[in-house]
Every structure is written in structure tokens, then in C-alpha cells.
Design a protein around this motif. Sequence first.
Motif, short mmCIF file in Angstrom:
data_model
loop_
_atom_site.label_atom_id
_atom_site.label_comp_id
_atom_site.label_asym_id
_atom_site.label_seq_id
_atom_site.Cartn_x
_atom_site.Cartn_y
_atom_site.Cartn_z
N VAL A 109 0.84 -1.20 0.00
CA VAL A 109 0.00 0.00 0.00
C VAL A 109 0.88 1.25 0.00
O VAL A 109 0.66 2.19 -0.77
N MET A 110 1.88 1.28 0.87
CA MET A 110 2.77 2.44 0.96
C MET A 110 3.49 2.69 -0.35
O MET A 110 3.59 3.83 -0.82
N MET A 111 4.03 1.64 -0.95
CA MET A 111 4.76 1.78 -2.20
C MET A 111 3.88 2.34 -3.31
O MET A 111 4.26 3.25 -4.04
N SER A 112 2.69 1.80 -3.46
CA SER A 112 1.80 2.20 -4.55
C SER A 112 1.38 3.65 -4.43
O SER A 112 1.36 4.40 -5.42
N VAL A 113 1.03 4.07 -3.22
CA VAL A 113 0.60 5.45 -3.00
C VAL A 113 1.76 6.42 -3.26
O VAL A 113 1.59 7.45 -3.93
N ALA A 114 2.94 6.11 -2.74
CA ALA A 114 4.10 6.99 -2.92
C ALA A 114 4.47 7.12 -4.39
O ALA A 114 4.81 8.22 -4.86
N THR A 115 4.42 6.02 -5.12
CA THR A 115 4.77 6.05 -6.54
C THR A 115 3.77 6.87 -7.34
O THR A 115 4.15 7.67 -8.21
N ALA A 116 2.48 6.69 -7.05
CA ALA A 116 1.46 7.46 -7.74
C ALA A 116 1.62 8.96 -7.46
O ALA A 116 1.39 9.79 -8.34
N CYS A 117 2.02 9.31 -6.24
CA CYS A 117 2.23 10.72 -5.89
C CYS A 117 3.32 11.36 -6.76
O CYS A 117 3.22 12.53 -7.13
N ILE A 118 4.37 10.57 -7.08
CA ILE A 118 5.43 11.09 -7.96
C ILE A 118 4.84 11.50 -9.30
O ILE A 118 5.22 12.51 -9.90
N GLY A 119 3.87 10.71 -9.79
CA GLY A 119 3.25 11.02 -11.07
C GLY A 119 2.47 12.32 -11.09
O GLY A 119 2.20 12.88 -12.16
N PHE A 120 2.11 12.82 -9.92
CA PHE A 120 1.35 14.07 -9.82
C PHE A 120 2.22 15.28 -9.44
O PHE A 120 1.72 16.40 -9.37
N LEU A 121 3.51 15.07 -9.21
CA LEU A 121 4.37 16.16 -8.75
C LEU A 121 4.58 17.23 -9.82
O LEU A 121 4.75 16.92 -11.00
N PRO A 122 4.57 18.51 -9.43
CA PRO A 122 4.97 19.57 -10.36
C PRO A 122 6.48 19.55 -10.54
O PRO A 122 7.22 19.09 -9.67
N GLY A 123 6.96 20.04 -11.68
CA GLY A 123 8.38 20.05 -11.96
C GLY A 123 9.06 21.31 -11.45
O GLY A 123 8.43 22.19 -10.84
#
Length: 439
Positions: A109-123
Amino acid sequence: MSPLTAQPPANDAVPAQVEDTEETKRQHRSAIKAAFIGTFIEWFDYAAYIYMSAIISRVFFPEMEGRRALIMTFALFALSFLVRPLGGIVWGHFGDKYGRIHTLTVSIVMMSVATACIGFLPGYATIGFAASILLLLCRMVQGFSAAGEYAGAATHLAEIAPAGKRGIYSAVVPSATASGLLLGSLIAALLTGVLDDTALDSWGWRVPFLIALPLGLYGLWIRRNTEESSHFEDQDEPEESPLREVLKYPKALAIAFAGAVLNAIGFYVILTYLPTYLSEELGMAATPAFIASSVASAFYVGFALLTGMLSDRLGRRTTMLCAAAFMGATIIPAFMLLDGAGLFLVIIIQVCLGGVLALNDGVLPSFLSEQFPTHVRLSGFALTFNTANAVFGGTAPMIATWLIDVTGLQLAPAFYLVAAALVTGIAVLFASKKNKLHE
């Protein structure tokens, strides 16, 4: 023995025995599937970062250029590994005290949520240096999570494996890691092949990270009915402080740590860093480099399983010693051949290197599991494996790039791998022949 107990079982007892046997097989299949899927998802999430590293360096470090931006991207990758020993302590404690399955459920659960958050990060262009800080925080959560996955899955499979099949059961875990890398490299190859730099930099790099969330939910669903190992359940009383107790096994800790060094460096250099090395150092186009890595990862999946099976016949020590010797003897010539090689030769070289690495990696999970008794097994495995990966694994792409930068030698990563093979080979030579899983 009384006459009643000496009599053959009644006819209606036979189906019950068959049902028990079939139920055990069903449970084993379920556990193997859950371990594979969970580990696959975790390392796909890792692969997303490393395979998109060249693009991430442009998005988050645009003020730097070329190799320096890449070094910073790999540095962020390496820093996330610093939490892996802490994760190993935490997951090991809970896994030895409350069970392996609880550990695996929370980690995915922790891994999946953290990885998905990277996909939403601004540059960097949107929020400046804060983007890099947020990326690092997400990577820290990823590292903490991954510390529980590999060790937990491998420990669980080693404990439920039938006699003479511990090697092949445990080899499912490294096979799953390579499968995750394979999907990551295929997606990276597809994206870099069909999208231009503008699209990649704006939204294309986000795609692999966003895929993580539905994959994680699927992995969680698969694990819902996985049962705990009998080794853990049959203990009189779980250890109150597994970390304190495992420190009473200093030799086993040292052997396990050094035994994991070749895996830590070899895995991240051969299976994750090489596409970047081929494109950034040797001038190969990005898409063919990813294709070569994908083919190597595909073969590695099968090689790891075959190696696990081989170790059930030859023994863990013999198989790992052969792996260390082969790696030390072949890695420098292999890197020399990569320079100027065409795609076909690059694929052959990477497949061969992956095969040599698998000779070590397919055995490592069962080897580490056998170094510690049940009440501290996950703590010992998780602490040593994750510390080795924190020190040598996460830093491998950065150190490889840095070594090339300071020495001017494109062969520098190969010499690094020779040193890793030497460390692991010596550790295996001094490993105890006593199998703690038999205690």
C-alpha cells in the motif's frame, strides 16, 4: 500400540488426506502468486524512476546539464535507500512479532501510493527547488516500503517451501523483481519511441508512476487470503524484541550483509543502470538501449528460477561461489565489448551478464533465510539485505556515473562489479554450513 491404532484407516479417511494435500498445494500456489505479484509491483515502481532518469533529470534539475543533472537524479535515487535499513528494522520487528503477511500487506500500500504521488508532482519550472524536495520525500517512502517487500516475501516462501524445494520457491522473488523491471523498461521504450522530448518532459514521464496505483490495488486484493507460514505460527512465543535478539548473531549478520553486496551492485548496474550507460556514455539511442535491457530482464526471470532449482541440487554455497567467480572473470571483457557494439551484440552481452547475475540472485533469498533462526529470521534478512542495498545498491548508478566522471574510464563500473564479486565470494566461503531453517 493398541489394536485399534494399528488398523488401517477407514475408507472415508483417505479423501480427507487427499483434501489436506490439495489444500496445502492450493495455499502454496496462492502464496507464490501473492509473493510474485507484490514484489513485481514494488520493483516496477522502482524501475519507473530509474528508467525515466534521463527525463526526470531534465524536469527536476534543468539548471544543470548533461552528466551532472543525471548524477543529481541518481543521488536522489541513492538517498531514498538510506531509509531502507530503518525500514528493515521496522518491518523485521513487526514481521517477526506479528507475522510476515501483515508486513507484506502494509508495504505494498505504501509503495503504490508513494509512486502514484510522484506522477502528480509539479516540476522545477512550476515550484522550483521544492519539486526536488517533494520527489525526495516520495522516494523515501518508496525506499522504506521496499525494505519490507523483498525480505518479507522471500522469508515467507522459504518457510513454506517443501523439503528440497526451498531454492526454487525463494527464487520467485528475484524473478518477480526482474519482471517488474521488464515491464518498466518496456513502458519506457514505448514512451521514448512514440513521444517527442516535449511530450515526454511535460506528461509522458508521469505515465509509469500513475500506473502504480491500480497495480497496487490488484496486489492487495491478491494477498487478502494468503496464510501465515507454519514456521512462524508454531513458535511458542514470538520474540518481544527481534532486533535486540538478532544482534546476538554477529557472524550471521556479517555473512548475510557481505553476501548481499554482489546482488546490490550487480542488480542496479546490470539491470537498471545499463540503458542509461548505453545512451549517455556510449551514444546508443534510448529506445534500443531500453529494448536490450528488456530482453535481458526477460531472460533473467527464467535464469533466476533455474538457478534456484540448481541450488536445491548443488547447494547455496557452491552456486553462489560459481556466480562470484564468473562475474569477476567476465564483467570487464563484457563492458569492453559494449563500446561500439550493435544492438544484437548488446542484447547478447546483457543476456549473458543477466545470466551470471541470476546465478547469484536466484540463490540469495534462500541463502539469507537459512542464516537465521525463525524468531529473528525476517529481522536478520531485512536488516542485512536492506543495509547492503542502502550502502551499495541505491548508490550504484550514481557511483558508476561518478567513477566515469572522475577517472575518465568508461570501464569504471566493471571494476566496481569485480570488487563486489570478491566481497560476496569471500562471505560465502566463510558462511556456516548449518541450515537455521532446520532448527
